[in-house]
Every structure is written in C-alpha cells, then in structure tokens.
Design a protein around this motif. Structure first.
Motif, PDB file in Angstrom:
ATOM      1  N   ASN A   1       0.834  -1.205   0.000  1.00  0.00           N
ATOM      2  CA  ASN A   1       0.000   0.000   0.000  1.00  0.00           C
ATOM      3  C   ASN A   1       0.870   1.257   0.000  1.00  0.00           C
ATOM      4  O   ASN A   1       2.091   1.184  -0.034  1.00  0.00           O
ATOM      5  N   GLY A   2       0.225   2.413   0.075  1.00  0.00           N
ATOM      6  CA  GLY A   2       0.953   3.678   0.003  1.00  0.00           C
ATOM      7  C   GLY A   2       1.606   4.111   1.293  1.00  0.00           C
ATOM      8  O   GLY A   2       2.307   5.131   1.316  1.00  0.00           O
ATOM      9  N   GLY A   3       1.358   3.387   2.381  1.00  0.00           N
ATOM     10  CA  GLY A   3       1.977   3.748   3.651  1.00  0.00           C
ATOM     11  C   GLY A   3       1.385   4.980   4.297  1.00  0.00           C
ATOM     12  O   GLY A   3       1.996   5.570   5.188  1.00  0.00           O
ATOM     13  N   GLN A   4       0.190   5.385   3.869  1.00  0.00           N
ATOM     14  CA  GLN A   4      -0.477   6.520   4.498  1.00  0.00           C
ATOM     15  C   GLN A   4      -1.323   6.020   5.666  1.00  0.00           C
ATOM     16  O   GLN A   4      -2.090   5.069   5.523  1.00  0.00           O
ATOM     17  N   VAL A   5      -1.179   6.663   6.799  1.00  0.00           N
ATOM     18  CA  VAL A   5      -1.929   6.295   8.000  1.00  0.00           C
ATOM     19  C   VAL A   5      -2.989   7.376   8.197  1.00  0.00           C
ATOM     20  O   VAL A   5      -2.698   8.471   8.670  1.00  0.00           O
ATOM     21  N   ILE A   6      -4.215   7.062   7.798  1.00  0.00           N
ATOM     22  CA  ILE A   6      -5.305   8.038   7.793  1.00  0.00           C
ATOM     23  C   ILE A   6      -6.391   7.555   8.746  1.00  0.00           C
ATOM     24  O   ILE A   6      -6.925   6.458   8.567  1.00  0.00           O
TER      25      ILE A   6
ATOM     26  N   ALA B   1     -15.390   6.891  17.464  1.00  0.00           N
ATOM     27  CA  ALA B   1     -14.224   6.929  18.339  1.00  0.00           C
ATOM     28  C   ALA B   1     -13.192   5.883  17.925  1.00  0.00           C
ATOM     29  O   ALA B   1     -11.976   6.141  17.934  1.00  0.00           O
ATOM     30  N   PHE B   2     -13.672   4.695  17.573  1.00  0.00           N
ATOM     31  CA  PHE B   2     -12.774   3.647  17.093  1.00  0.00           C
ATOM     32  C   PHE B   2     -12.038   4.105  15.838  1.00  0.00           C
ATOM     33  O   PHE B   2     -10.809   4.016  15.745  1.00  0.00           O
ATOM     34  N   ALA B   3     -12.797   4.610  14.862  1.00  0.00           N
ATOM     35  CA  ALA B   3     -12.197   5.031  13.599  1.00  0.00           C
ATOM     36  C   ALA B   3     -11.252   6.201  13.799  1.00  0.00           C
ATOM     37  O   ALA B   3     -10.197   6.285  13.160  1.00  0.00           O
ATOM     38  N   GLY B   4     -11.604   7.114  14.705  1.00  0.00           N
ATOM     39  CA  GLY B   4     -10.750   8.262  14.945  1.00  0.00           C
ATOM     40  C   GLY B   4      -9.445   7.914  15.626  1.00  0.00           C
ATOM     41  O   GLY B   4      -8.475   8.685  15.551  1.00  0.00           O
ATOM     42  N   GLY B   5      -9.381   6.758  16.289  1.00  0.00           N
ATOM     43  CA  GLY B   5      -8.168   6.356  16.997  1.00  0.00           C
ATOM     44  C   GLY B   5      -7.278   5.394  16.241  1.00  0.00           C
ATOM     45  O   GLY B   5      -6.280   4.918  16.792  1.00  0.00           O
ATOM     46  N   THR B   6      -7.604   5.103  14.976  1.00  0.00           N
ATOM     47  CA  THR B   6      -6.840   4.077  14.262  1.00  0.00           C
ATOM     48  C   THR B   6      -5.401   4.494  13.985  1.00  0.00           C
ATOM     49  O   THR B   6      -4.491   3.663  14.027  1.00  0.00           O
ATOM     50  N   ALA B   7      -5.180   5.766  13.697  1.00  0.00           N
ATOM     51  CA  ALA B   7      -3.795   6.211  13.476  1.00  0.00           C
ATOM     52  C   ALA B   7      -2.999   6.148  14.779  1.00  0.00           C
ATOM     53  O   ALA B   7      -1.827   5.740  14.781  1.00  0.00           O
ATOM     54  N   ASP B   8      -3.624   6.532  15.890  1.00  0.00           N
ATOM     55  CA  ASP B   8      -2.948   6.431  17.185  1.00  0.00           C
ATOM     56  C   ASP B   8      -2.468   5.007  17.438  1.00  0.00           C
ATOM     57  O   ASP B   8      -1.363   4.795  17.955  1.00  0.00           O
ATOM     58  N   ALA B   9      -3.306   4.028  17.079  1.00  0.00           N
ATOM     59  CA  ALA B   9      -2.947   2.627  17.333  1.00  0.00           C
ATOM     60  C   ALA B   9      -1.647   2.256  16.633  1.00  0.00           C
ATOM     61  O   ALA B   9      -0.793   1.551  17.203  1.00  0.00           O
ATOM     62  N   VAL B  10      -1.465   2.721  15.408  1.00  0.00           N
ATOM     63  CA  VAL B  10      -0.252   2.397  14.647  1.00  0.00           C
ATOM     64  C   VAL B  10       0.978   3.022  15.281  1.00  0.00           C
ATOM     65  O   VAL B  10       1.972   2.344  15.569  1.00  0.00           O
ATOM     66  N   PHE B  11       0.924   4.323  15.501  1.00  0.00           N
ATOM     67  CA  PHE B  11       2.107   5.008  16.006  1.00  0.00           C
ATOM     68  C   PHE B  11       2.430   4.606  17.449  1.00  0.00           C
ATOM     69  O   PHE B  11       3.599   4.560  17.835  1.00  0.00           O
ATOM     70  N   ASP B  12       1.399   4.280  18.222  1.00  0.00           N
ATOM     71  CA  ASP B  12       1.642   3.796  19.583  1.00  0.00           C
ATOM     72  C   ASP B  12       2.376   2.455  19.566  1.00  0.00           C
ATOM     73  O   ASP B  12       3.296   2.218  20.370  1.00  0.00           O
ATOM     74  N   LEU B  13       1.975   1.551  18.666  1.00  0.00           N
ATOM     75  CA  LEU B  13       2.650   0.259  18.572  1.00  0.00           C
ATOM     76  C   LEU B  13       4.100   0.419  18.118  1.00  0.00           C
ATOM     77  O   LEU B  13       5.004  -0.249  18.638  1.00  0.00           O
ATOM     78  N   ILE B  14       4.334   1.290  17.138  1.00  0.00           N
ATOM     79  CA  ILE B  14       5.700   1.519  16.665  1.00  0.00           C
ATOM     80  C   ILE B  14       6.573   2.007  17.813  1.00  0.00           C
ATOM     81  O   ILE B  14       7.699   1.529  18.006  1.00  0.00           O
TER      82      ILE B  14
ATOM     83  N   SER C   1      -6.134  -1.604  14.209  1.00  0.00           N
ATOM     84  CA  SER C   1      -7.109  -1.464  15.290  1.00  0.00           C
ATOM     85  C   SER C   1      -8.106  -2.611  15.306  1.00  0.00           C
ATOM     86  O   SER C   1      -8.546  -3.058  16.370  1.00  0.00           O
ATOM     87  N   MET C   2      -8.466  -3.105  14.112  1.00  0.00           N
ATOM     88  CA  MET C   2      -9.396  -4.221  14.052  1.00  0.00           C
ATOM     89  C   MET C   2      -8.781  -5.466  14.693  1.00  0.00           C
ATOM     90  O   MET C   2      -9.460  -6.217  15.403  1.00  0.00           O
ATOM     91  N   GLY C   3      -7.488  -5.676  14.457  1.00  0.00           N
ATOM     92  CA  GLY C   3      -6.830  -6.810  15.089  1.00  0.00           C
ATOM     93  C   GLY C   3      -6.853  -6.717  16.605  1.00  0.00           C
ATOM     94  O   GLY C   3      -7.073  -7.719  17.306  1.00  0.00           O
ATOM     95  N   ARG C   4      -6.640  -5.530  17.132  1.00  0.00           N
ATOM     96  CA  ARG C   4      -6.705  -5.331  18.586  1.00  0.00           C
ATOM     97  C   ARG C   4      -8.108  -5.620  19.109  1.00  0.00           C
ATOM     98  O   ARG C   4      -8.279  -6.265  20.151  1.00  0.00           O
TER      99      ARG C   4
END
Length: 428
Positions: free
Chosen positions: A72-77, A101-114, A377-380
């Motif tokens: 994919n393009g690597g964009q975290v939206i 709220a779930f959808a709005g937090g999906t980018a946070d989930a990525v950067f928090d895991l990194i 986020s779906m995996g979590r």
C-alpha cells in the motif's frame, strides 16, 4: 492470486527492514487461536492475543506482508469513508459514536505500537491533507473538518494559498488538514508487527497456504498445502484483498481492486522543499482518488487506480507518471525507478465487515484503502473479543456473508466506472 508483473521489487521491498526468521508449518500442532493471513489485521490480532496470554498461530500463504499490507501507500489516515455524523445516523447515537471513536483512533494505534515496541519503521506524523479539486469538494472538506473538530480532532481548513504551499501544486481549490495522520514504511511495519508478535509468544508460519478448514467436534482443523494440520477452538480469517475460496462465498463479498503506485528517483533538496515541504501525506476528493507523499528516501510516490487485471508491463503505470508531471511540473523530468501494485478489498457499503458464520470462526474483511490504521485497530478489537467474549469489544456488529449479486460481472463494471470517473474528475 497471481503476483504482479515483476518489473522490479516494490519500493517497500527494496527499503524494508529485514523480516524475522519464520518457516513453513512442519508438523501438526494445536493453537488457542489459528489466524490466517500475516498482514496488518492478522499480525495485530496475533500480537494482542499473545499479550492477553493466549497462544496464537499465524498461517501465511507467502511471506509476511505479501498482500496489500506490504504494497500500500503507507499513508496512515484515521476515520472511515463515511463522515462521523453519517456513521451516527447509520448506527444510532451510542453504537455510532463508539464506531466514530474507534475510527478516529486508528492512526494512534499504529504510532503507539511503533513506539511501544521500538519498531525499525521509518515514520512521520505531520498530518494528512485532503485537497479539494471542485467547489463541491470544498464543501465536503469543510463538513468533515467541522465534524471531527467537534469530537476533539486536531483539524483545520486550508485556503487555496495554504493548500498550494503545503502540497506544492496549484491544482486544488483548498482542503483540510487532519493532524492525526502520518506515514510509515508499510512492509517494515508489517515485519515489525510480526517481530513484536513473536516476542510476545505468537507463532508464525510463512509459505503455508491453508487449503481446507473444517469443524471436528469442538475443534477447527486447518489443513495446509504441505499436509500438516493445526487444530484450534477458534479461527480468525484475515485475508482481505487476497481472499480465495477457503470459505464459501467470502471472496464474492468484496471487489479486490488493484491499487497502482509509482515512485520517482530521489528528489533533489530544492525539489523536496517545493513538494509537501512539511511532510504531510495527501489524498484528494476525487471519486477516483489520487494519493501521494514523500518517503523516507526522498522519493515522490503517486498512487491511484489502474487496470483491474494484473499488470502486463510498464504501460499500466503510465497514467500515474503523467499525473505526477501535471500535478508537480517541477518534478516532470525526475524519472521513476519503482512501479508496483496491490489488491484492496472494497465492500458494497464501503465499511469493514466482520462475519461469524459458525461458532469459533471470525472473519475480518474490507479495508477500503485505509487498511494501515483500520486493520491494526481491528486486530486489537478482535483479540479483545476472543479473549473476553464481550461482543461490544468489536467496533461493528457481525453480519451474514452476503456475496455481491453477479459478482463475476463486477470486474467489467469497475473498469467502466474507472473510465467514467477519469472523465468526470477533470481528466488528470
């Protein structure tokens, strides 16, 4: 599904951190949960299951991140295709706001895991810009920015001058900026998720296609192409745009559209200062959207739709190369050194789908082009559901598998729609 035309490795394959050591399934075994697919969804599910004290085993037909997760393009939206108020209207005040709220937090989930797992993943987080190419698009941008701002998101409207400066092109009339967005090296991120899952106690077997799945008593039995089996009380299928015939009717619930991308040679410092100078990522309001960004090597990436079929040669990316020259004439002579594509799973209602066609079997499918954050986020959420049994751990209710009518004709339909959108979007 056939691998794309092998012009050269994708940009991500050429610049990714090494994958952790894995091997095919060599002997039959048991797992608490068997996960099919080592993309963002499957790996996030396995990581969070292992952290909850369960023993997940991931089975991947090829290699970690082989499918859309590594292409994919690597964009975290953050967010979904629908605006927040639309989701509330569709799902009701309580469930709708939970989904927002779930959808709005999906980018946070990525950067928090990194950050938490100290992954070797080049990443930036300076926001996502959605450029509006029409007056209708400007109204849409104003509406979206306002709805997210009411819910506390760091958004701001951009006038034409601001949009021109931040994007480096004069082709848009304005837009809006969502400060939650950012960029990652997606294959490095998939490999980072795998490494974190392994450290947490998950098991990952690559080069292990699952050829059959059947219920035997309380167990699900998954047979691999090599012969060994896995028994588990619970199974999660996370194959998205590369879904085959493993479960009846599943592949016919989505359109597995091909998303094509090109990357230029590294830009000079002067060019880098004139294109996306503050490092945001961007996709626009076109029906046939374009998405672009700079990567950590200084290349300009452009993505969009291409032929539904697998590519036959470099000409299948020519439309994107022409678009780069039109949007960014200052980069018209740079040249391109990477071309690749990957499948995106699009559902009829443009929402992710969760199916539970039998006890102990959960299916996650549909990313709509926002899979990095959404599927992480779906995996979590799936892991929380399996670990606790609480249905409200899932962001959306499970639904029956409903194949698209006349699915075999949808390739022709999608190709016709793409041609029409190219005309109606302004002919770029």
């Amino acid at each position: 599904m056939a691998e794309p035309f092998p012009l050269q490795p994708s940009l991500w394959a050429s610049t990714a951190a090494p994958a952790p050591a894995t091997a095919p399934l060599g002997a039959s075994t048991r797992a608490d949960v068997a996960v099919i697919g080592a993309g963002f969804a499957g790996l996030s599910t396995a990581l969070h299951l292992a952290e909850a004290g369960l023993r997940p085993v991931v089975l991947e037909a090829r290699e970690i991140g082989f499918g859309g997760s590594g292409r994919n393009g690597g964009q975290v939206i953050p967010g979904l295709k629908y605006d927040p108020d639309d989701l509330v209207q569709r799902f009701g005040p309580e469930r709708g706001e939970r989904l927002v709220a779930f959808a709005g937090g999906t980018a946070d989930a990525v950067f928090d895991l990194i950050d938490r797992h100290r992954m070797d993943v080049p990443h930036t987080r300076t926001g996502w810009i959605q450029g509006a190419h029409t007056d209708e698009g400007l109204v849409q941008a104003e509406r979206r920015a306002a709805q997210w701002a009411r819910r506390g998101a760091p958004t701001r409207l951009l006038d034409k001058a601001q949009t021109d400066r931040l994007l480096g092109t004069a082709r848009y009339r304005g837009g809006w900026l969502d400060g939650r967005g950012g960029a990652i090296q997606p294959l490095s991120y998939a490999r980072g998720l795998a490494r974190a899952a392994l450290r947490a106690g998950a098991v990952i077997h690559t080069d292990t296609p699952v050829t059959a799945i059947a219920r035997q008593g309380r167990d699900w039995v998954l047979r691999s192409a090599h012969g060994p089996e896995i028994r588990a009380e619970r199974v999660v299928i996370c194959t998205n745009g590369y879904t085959g015939g493993l479960w009846p009717g599943l592949a016919r619930t989505v359109i597995a559209a091909n998303s094509f991308q090109v990357a230029t040679a590294p830009l000079t410092d002067n060019l880098r200062r004139s294109i996306l100078p503050e490092g945001q990522v961007s996709s626009d309001t076109r029906k046939l959207l374009l998405y672009f960004r700079l990567d950590h090597t200084g290349r300009l990436l452009m993505g969009g739709r291409g032929p539904f079929r697998e590519p036959k040669g470099p000409g299948d990316w020519a439309h994107l190369e022409r678009i780069v020259a039109k949007l960014f004439p200052q980069a018209a002579d740079v040249g391109f050194d990477h071309r690749w594509c990957g499948r995106v799973a699009i559902t009829r209602d443009f929402l992710p789908h969760l199916h539970e066609p039998a006890p102990g079997l959960l299916i996650d499918i549909g990313c709509q082009g926002r899979g990095v954050g959404l599927q992480t986020s779906m995996g979590r959420a799936i892991a929380a559901y399996l670990a606790t049994g609480a249905a409200d751990a899932l962001p959306i209710p499970t639904s029956p598998i409903a194949p698209l009518p006349l699915h075999g004709l949808h390739r022709l339909y999608v190709s016709a729609v793409i041609a029409w959108y190219r005309i109606s979007d302004g002919g770029l």
